[in-house]
Design an enzyme around this catalytic site. Structure first.
Site, PDB file in Angstrom:
ATOM      1  N   ASP A 169     -11.757   2.119  -6.271  1.00 38.99           N
ATOM      2  CA  ASP A 169     -12.144   2.029  -4.865  1.00 38.99           C
ATOM      3  C   ASP A 169     -12.493   3.408  -4.327  1.00 38.99           C
ATOM      4  OD1 ASP A 169     -12.250   0.967  -2.084  1.00 38.99           O
ATOM      5  OD2 ASP A 169     -11.244  -0.753  -2.978  1.00 38.99           O
ATOM      6  N   SER A 181     -14.426  -7.920  -0.019  1.00 39.26           N
ATOM      7  CA  SER A 181     -13.574  -6.793  -0.395  1.00 39.26           C
ATOM      8  C   SER A 181     -12.140  -7.013   0.048  1.00 39.26           C
ATOM      9  CB  SER A 181     -14.098  -5.496   0.233  1.00 39.26           C
ATOM     10  OG  SER A 181     -15.201  -4.999  -0.465  1.00 39.26           O
ATOM     11  N   HIS A 227     -11.695   2.133   3.032  1.00 41.94           N
ATOM     12  CA  HIS A 227     -11.806   0.900   2.254  1.00 41.94           C
ATOM     13  C   HIS A 227     -10.699   0.804   1.203  1.00 41.94           C
ATOM     14  CE1 HIS A 227     -13.582  -1.924  -0.703  1.00 41.94           C
ATOM     15  NE2 HIS A 227     -14.304  -2.395   0.303  1.00 41.94           N
TER      16      HIS A 227
END
Length: 746
Positions: free
Chosen positions: A141, A528, A203
């Site tokens: 990630d 996601s 994220h």
């Protein structure tokens, strides 16, 4: 608040004096902690602490006691404070005009920010703590923010002995701990100014905390979505592999991360990235996840955010668990009120509270600045509006534009009302007060603007509302499987709409340069977000069954999933086997297990030649002829059954061969239950499976016979097979569909 309501609340306060303080027992003076809520945030320039201290001094009269009594001031998204008060002081505060309510600080039961409770996994769910703390979840990630309270390692022992990884240090990243046990970053073949595992995007921190985040009380985004934030396996360990930068996520880095992660000793990999659909042997995710599978590591990947259109699902490898996104039973809506009294609300995560009763309202058309040849003022596109027409106003924008909020923010606007599309089921965060309304409502607002001399409006801070769920998110990518038509993708769905989880303090909550809001938690949507939910569910199953293969864990999650009710005919192309049910997956009864050779059999059947498969598998002497004949139509022991028709105007038939392994009770008898629509006959041979020991295997075949498939939209028909005993239900979707344009024929 009416006087009668204040009196009633005062009575309730006196009845609640037995409430226990979170700071310990009450002092000899009998003071208890109370919440003093004063509504919205203060006007710009005022200091909340000073206002709170001044107010309390008027009530308590002794300035030193008043100062010491204040425990905490609320000042970012709403106004108020916590103070140690006597009952009569609380009653006097209730009488003040600037005070909305006063109530004792009562100990409440924990609540999550909804997604895990919604999936039937409350904080008290049964856990195998000893094994769960040995589980290591790896993420590829954007990095991680180690200072987040979600990665607190209090009570943890040393990393599991199997851990062989390392923790890099770098810019904004000083090291790991006993929960965040590993962190690496990669920039092979490209340069990055600050090499570090630190998350400057948010994220990675968000997805990681969804899986392994420790319980954090009172988590919210500026007061929105409040509750206890936690991961699905909150006792597990985290290893972060930073492969994504401002310039994207590169194959070279992805493969290097896979290489390290497999050797480091991770148990489950969660990867919320993808996009380009490539043959398996040209795809870093397919290659890396194949080698992970061979080492007993399940890779969970997001399906993509290109829905609701067909043939958009990515991460198609059959050894990957591909996850679509669903919504949970809450939405965030921002109320809009017009000067004519009309009230409505739209989807938005609006953290701003208005500082005026009303603002001037205009539209993109009225605020137009036709300076550019490609200007689209109705949608408020960049370069199409004039600053003098926007400054200080709320601007209504028609559907179809991009970055409308950013455009209006830069021009000095006070807010925006945006008419959404027909696929409006997800709230987004904007850089100024915004509400995303239904297109029909947008037409009414536009009419009001054009028929009123001085139109006005106000956009309120978002509130949480209950909705029916689960539902497939409109943005979630759909099948059918472009590369391997015999495999239904996505495999499964999980919550991915408006998910609150940890965030980095190295980036604003929107990532926009004109946004000065930073938060330890953020609300984000996308597959996601659904991917880490499924990865956590896989880790949860593994904590009870540490020796199960990746295919067995995948099968357990798929066959125990909750079938969803949707109105569209392409349902299974959207949600696969259904929404994950982690608790049911602990005891699936039967599993469809697979070895690496089973996947090769499928790929041979799909037309991959020996040379290409050697590139994928690394097996130098692979020969597809050794895997013939194939097992029925699809040649793989997959939990779902999918038939692609090249001639949908003719009768069709197919036979699927499957083998299940008993992981339930020693002596058990399963009966086949088939549900099929008119025009499709489904027969199962044998229709009863009797087991007399655990891990015993039984084979069966499923025969499909159908009439010509009528071309209606997707040209799809679906059925299901369920193996049922007295305890278990083992469900497999069956899908028959015609070849779609541009689809690779199987």
């Amino acid at each position: 608040m009416r006087i009668s309501e204040k009196l009633l609340l005062a009575v309730l306060i006196n009845l609640c004096l037995v409430a226990t303080s979170i700071h310990g027992s009450a002092s000899n003076t009998g003071r208890q902690p109370y919440i003093v809520y004063m509504g919205e945030v203060l006007e710009h320039g005022l200091v909340p602490e000073e206002q709170h201290r001044s107010l309390l001094t008027e009530i308590i009269e002794d300035e030193s006691i008043a100062r010491e009594s204040i425990l905490h001031s609320y000042k970012r998204s709403f106004n108020g404070f916590v103070a140690m008060l006597l009952p009569h002081e609380a009653n006097r505060l209730m009488e003040r005009e600037e005070v909305v309510s006063v109530f004792p600080n009562t100990k409440l039961k924990l609540h999550t920010t909804r997604s895990w409770d919604f999936l039937g996994m409350p904080l008290t769910v049964n856990r195998s703590y000893k094994i769960e703390r040995e589980i290591i979840v790896g993420l590829l990630d954007t990095g991680v923010y180690p200072e987040s309270p979600s990665f607190d390692d209090k009570g943890y022992g040393p990393p599991p002995s199997k851990w062989k990884g390392k923790c890099e240090v770098g810019v904004n990243f000083t090291g790991c701990n006993k929960k965040l046990i590993g962190a690496r970053s990669y920039s092979i073949g490209h340069k990055t100014p600050h090499q570090s595992p630190a998350d400057t995007d948010g994220h990675g921190t968000h997805t990681a905390s969804t899986i392994v985040g420790s319980a954090v009380n009172n988590a919210s985004l500026y007061g929105i979505g409040g509750g206890t934030a936690r991961g699905g396996v909150s006792s597990a360990r985290l290893a972060m592999y930073k492969v994504c930068w401002d310039n994207g996520c590169w194959d070279s880095d992805i493969l290097a991360a896979f290489d390290d992660a497999i050797s480091d000793g991770v148990d489950v990999l969660s990867i919320s990235l993808g996009g380009v659909i490539r043959d398996f042997y040209n795809d870093s995710l397919s290659i890396g996840s194949f080698h992970a599978m061979k080492k007993g590591i399940l890779t969970v990947c997001s399906a993509g955010n290109e829905g609701p259109y067909l043939l958009t699902v990515s991460n198609l490898a059959p050894w990957v668990l591909t996850v679509g996104a669903t919504g949970i039973d809450r939405q965030f809506r921002a109320e809009v009120r017009l000067g004519n009294g009309m009230k409505t609300s739209g989807l938005a995560i609006n953290t701003y509270s208005p500082t005026k009763q009303m603002y001037p309202l205009t539209s993109g058309i009225k605020a137009a600045n036709y300076s550019g040849p490609d200007a689209y003022p109705d949608t408020c596109d960049w370069g199409s509006l004039g600053e003098k027409h926007v400054k200080g106003k709320i601007v209504y924008c028609a559907p179809g534009g991009i970055y409308q909020d950013y455009t209006i923010k830069v021009l000095g606007g006070a807010g925006t009302i945006i008419a959404g599309s027909d696929f409006n089921d997800t709230a987004f965060t904007f850089v100024l007060p915004t509400s995303y309304v239904d297109p029909k409502v947008g037409n009414l607002i536009d009419k009001y603007i054009n028929t009123t001399k001085n139109p006005q409006a106000i956009v309120h801070k978002s509130k949480e509302v209950k909705v029916s769920a689960p539902f497939v998110a409109s943005f979630s990518s759909r099948g059918p499987n472009y590369l391997s038509p015999r495999i239904l993708k996505p495999d499964i769905t999980a919550p991915g709409v408006d998910i609150l989880a940890a965030f980095t303090m190295l980036e604003s909550i929107t990532g926009e340069p004109h946004d000065n809001r930073f938060s330890l938690f953020n609300i984000i949507s996308g597959t996601s977000m659904s991917c880490p939910h499924a990865a956590a569910a896989a880790a949860y199953v593994k904590s009870f069954h540490p020796h199960w293969s990746p295919a067995a864990i995948k099968s357990a999650l798929m066959t125990t999933a909750t079938a969803m009710k949707v109105k569209t005919p392409d349902a299974e192309f959207a949600y696969g086997s259904g929404q994950i049910n982690p608790v049911r997956a602990l005891n699936p009864g039967l599993v469809y297990d697979l070895r690496a050779s089973s996947y090769i059999r499928l790929l041979c059947r799909e037309g991959y030649n020996d040379t290409k498969l050697r590139l994928l598998t690394g097996w130098n002497h692979l020969d597809c002829r050794k895997f013939q004949p194939a097992r029925g139509y699809d040649g793989i022991n997959y939990p779902t059954m999918t038939l692609q028709l090249h001639h949908p105007t003719k009768n069709y038939s197919a036979v699927f061969k499957r083998t299940v392994k008993n992981v339930g009770t020693k002596n058990s008898v399963y009966k086949a239950i088939v549900k099929s629509p008119k025009g499709l006959s489904v027969s199962v041979f044998p229709s009863t499976l009797a087991f007399n020991r655990v891990y015993q295997r039984k084979s069966f075949k499923v025969e499909l016979k159908g009439e010509p498939l009528i071309s209606n939209g997707t040209g799809l028909i679906s059925a299901s097979l369920e193996w049922k005993d007295s305890t278990h239900r083992v469900r497999s979707p069956i899908v028959v569909y015609k070849v779609l344009p541009y689809q690779v024929a199987g």
